[in-house]
Design a protein around this motif. Structure first.
Motif, PDB file in Angstrom:
ATOM      1  N   ALA A  83      20.870 117.308  -1.248  1.00  0.00           N
ATOM      2  CA  ALA A  83      20.782 117.091   0.398  1.00  0.00           C
ATOM      3  C   ALA A  83      22.015 118.132   0.494  1.00  0.00           C
ATOM      4  CB  ALA A  83      21.442 115.235   0.605  1.00  0.00           C
ATOM      5  N   ILE A  84      22.822 118.011   0.043  1.00  0.00           N
ATOM      6  CA  ILE A  84      23.593 119.161   0.984  1.00  0.00           C
ATOM      7  C   ILE A  84      23.328 120.729   1.006  1.00  0.00           C
ATOM      8  CG2 ILE A  84      26.420 120.600   0.422  1.00  0.00           C
ATOM      9  CD1 ILE A  84      27.567 118.197  -1.496  1.00  0.00           C
ATOM     10  N   GLY A  85      23.357 121.151   0.030  1.00  0.00           N
ATOM     11  CA  GLY A  85      22.498 122.169   0.500  1.00  0.00           C
ATOM     12  C   GLY A  85      20.772 122.710   1.202  1.00  0.00           C
ATOM     13  N   ALA A  86      20.399 121.386   1.372  1.00  0.00           N
ATOM     14  CA  ALA A  86      19.297 120.943   2.575  1.00  0.00           C
ATOM     15  C   ALA A  86      19.528 121.705   3.916  1.00  0.00           C
ATOM     16  CB  ALA A  86      18.413 120.289   2.581  1.00  0.00           C
ATOM     17  N   MET A  87      21.282 120.844   3.828  1.00  0.00           N
ATOM     18  CA  MET A  87      22.156 120.970   5.512  1.00  0.00           C
ATOM     19  C   MET A  87      22.646 122.201   6.119  1.00  0.00           C
ATOM     20  SD  MET A  87      21.815 117.957   7.053  1.00  0.00           S
ATOM     21  CE  MET A  87      22.694 117.680   7.825  1.00  0.00           C
ATOM     22  N   PRO A  88      22.157 122.868   7.100  1.00  0.00           N
ATOM     23  CA  PRO A  88      22.896 124.091   7.480  1.00  0.00           C
ATOM     24  C   PRO A  88      23.791 123.933   7.100  1.00  0.00           C
ATOM     25  CG  PRO A  88      21.542 122.770   8.784  1.00  0.00           C
ATOM     26  CD  PRO A  88      21.417 122.299   8.216  1.00  0.00           C
ATOM     27  N   SER A  89      24.978 123.114   7.374  1.00  0.00           N
ATOM     28  CA  SER A  89      26.633 123.212   7.474  1.00  0.00           C
ATOM     29  C   SER A  89      26.974 121.873   7.240  1.00  0.00           C
ATOM     30  CB  SER A  89      27.279 124.056   8.059  1.00  0.00           C
ATOM     31  OG  SER A  89      28.346 123.453   7.667  1.00  0.00           O
ATOM     32  N   VAL A  90      27.520 121.280   6.023  1.00  0.00           N
ATOM     33  CA  VAL A  90      28.410 119.979   5.337  1.00  0.00           C
ATOM     34  C   VAL A  90      29.621 120.019   5.738  1.00  0.00           C
ATOM     35  CG1 VAL A  90      28.483 117.481   3.722  1.00  0.00           C
ATOM     36  CG2 VAL A  90      26.408 119.298   4.406  1.00  0.00           C
ATOM     37  N   SER A  91      30.416 120.452   6.676  1.00  0.00           N
ATOM     38  CA  SER A  91      32.078 119.743   6.968  1.00  0.00           C
ATOM     39  C   SER A  91      32.601 119.078   5.354  1.00  0.00           C
ATOM     40  CB  SER A  91      32.296 120.634   7.963  1.00  0.00           C
ATOM     41  OG  SER A  91      32.385 119.343   8.454  1.00  0.00           O
ATOM     42  N   ALA A  92      31.910 117.937   5.839  1.00  0.00           N
ATOM     43  CA  ALA A  92      32.852 117.214   4.568  1.00  0.00           C
ATOM     44  C   ALA A  92      32.063 115.607   4.612  1.00  0.00           C
ATOM     45  CB  ALA A  92      34.044 116.215   6.087  1.00  0.00           C
ATOM     46  N   LEU A  93      32.568 115.483   3.147  1.00  0.00           N
ATOM     47  CA  LEU A  93      31.679 114.815   2.473  1.00  0.00           C
ATOM     48  C   LEU A  93      32.362 113.107   2.773  1.00  0.00           C
ATOM     49  CD1 LEU A  93      30.962 115.394  -0.961  1.00  0.00           C
ATOM     50  CD2 LEU A  93      29.135 115.403   1.301  1.00  0.00           C
ATOM     51  N   PHE A  94      31.921 111.352   3.287  1.00  0.00           N
ATOM     52  CA  PHE A  94      32.792 110.385   3.700  1.00  0.00           C
ATOM     53  C   PHE A  94      32.104 109.901   2.682  1.00  0.00           C
ATOM     54  CE2 PHE A  94      31.628 106.579   5.233  1.00  0.00           C
ATOM     55  CZ  PHE A  94      33.782 105.359   4.845  1.00  0.00           C
ATOM     56  N   GLY A  95      32.451 108.860   1.606  1.00  0.00           N
ATOM     57  CA  GLY A  95      32.199 107.932   0.703  1.00  0.00           C
ATOM     58  C   GLY A  95      31.903 106.468   0.561  1.00  0.00           C
ATOM     59  N   TRP A  96      31.286 105.862   0.683  1.00  0.00           N
ATOM     60  CA  TRP A  96      31.832 103.787   0.410  1.00  0.00           C
ATOM     61  C   TRP A  96      31.317 103.547  -0.774  1.00  0.00           C
ATOM     62  CZ3 TRP A  96      28.470 100.227   0.518  1.00  0.00           C
ATOM     63  CH2 TRP A  96      29.488  98.525   0.731  1.00  0.00           C
ATOM     64  N   SER A  97      32.480 103.165  -1.458  1.00  0.00           N
ATOM     65  CA  SER A  97      32.472 102.249  -2.628  1.00  0.00           C
ATOM     66  C   SER A  97      32.290 103.217  -3.764  1.00  0.00           C
ATOM     67  CB  SER A  97      31.426 100.915  -2.324  1.00  0.00           C
ATOM     68  OG  SER A  97      31.352  99.800  -3.131  1.00  0.00           O
ATOM     69  N   TYR A  98      30.748 102.608  -4.117  1.00  0.00           N
ATOM     70  CA  TYR A  98      30.086 103.085  -5.283  1.00  0.00           C
ATOM     71  C   TYR A  98      30.473 104.696  -4.814  1.00  0.00           C
ATOM     72  CZ  TYR A  98      26.492 104.786  -8.743  1.00  0.00           C
ATOM     73  OH  TYR A  98      25.929 105.493  -9.840  1.00  0.00           O
TER      74      TYR A  98
END
Length: 262
Positions: A83-98
């Motif tokens: 999914a990250i590779g499919a986006m032009p640019s991911v500058s941060a990841l946010f994860g909730w719980s699992y």
């Protein structure tokens, strides 16, 4: 909001809800168990520090594909990396719980600019409920699965669970989200954490004030905190595990304040 489809190497797919400019640097949100991309729309819409927010609808949640045979945490890592590779640019990841475990583990194995995790969980988590979850899963009893998640794992009392059941729309939505719970809980508990999470990545950990120091989410948070000694630690006063539903603007404001310079 637009919904994008991300094709996966095994022939399945994910959907990603993109809020804002899809060509701009994005905050990618990875929800946890009993949650889907729809549940994060209000929070995503309140984010201002990123021009785009991309919410992953993990497998097992319509309209993404089903969990594959042999599902494990590695499945989630591969899926989010795709999914990250499919986006032009991911500058941060946010994860909730699992989702926090997924993002922290991914950041330990690949290069990401920044990770924020709200009440991430790590094994042993909900291990005491695995026997009952397995029985409910074998019986295809989604009502029982929801009851186990709410009562045995999250600590809700019988009256609160019954109040949820009386709201037919809410209960049916929870039943749908309960389908992958057993497999996800097994995967979580079969995944030993690394010696340290994301040692070379800027990490911020957040916990709800109502859960600080309390089982199950606050104590699991403390375990993650020990494994991430370089992380910034932040408390969201007056909130619990469901801050994205109960105070989405407040959680969005916290995330906005944590964006690191490009």
């Amino acid at each position: 909001m637009i919904q994008d489809r991300v094709d996966l190497a095994d022939g399945s797919w994910l959907t990603v809800d993109i809020h804002g400019d899809p060509a701009a640097p994005a905050l990618m949100v990875v929800p946890g168990v009993m949650s889907d991309a729809r549940a994060w729309r209000r929070m995503a819409g309140a984010i201002t520090a990123w021009p785009a927010v991309a919410v992953v609808n993990r497998r097992g949640r319509h309209p993404s594909g089903d969990l594959p045979p042999g599902y494990s945490l590695a499945t989630e890592l591969d899926d989010v990396a795709t999914a990250i590779g499919a986006m032009p640019s991911v500058s941060a990841l946010f994860g909730w719980s699992y989702g926090g475990l997924i993002t922290l583990t991914l950041a330990s194995r690949t290069s990401v600019p920044q990770v924020i995790a709200y009440e991430p969980v790590v094994r042993p988590f909900a291990a005491h409920a695995l026997g009952d979850l397995e029985e409910a899963h074998q019986d295809a009893d989604l009502d029982r699965t929801v009851e186990i998640v709410c009562g045995q794992i999250s600590g809700m009392d019988a009256a609160a669970i019954e109040a949820l059941r009386r709201n037919s729309a809410v209960w049916e939505a929870m039943r749908a989200l309960a389908r992958p719970v057993y497999a996800e809980t097994v995967a979580l508990n079969e995944s030993p954490p690394p010696e340290a999470f994301a040692p070379s990545v800027p990490v911020d950990l957040a916990v709800g004030g109502n859960n600080r120091g309390r089982a199950p989410y606050g104590t699991s948070f403390e375990h993650v905190q020990v494994l991430t000694p370089h992380a910034g630690v932040h408390e969201l006063p007056g909130q619990g595990h469901m801050a994205h539903l109960e105070a989405p603007e407040t959680l969005a404001h916290l995330l906005d304040s944590l964006r690191t310079p490009a």
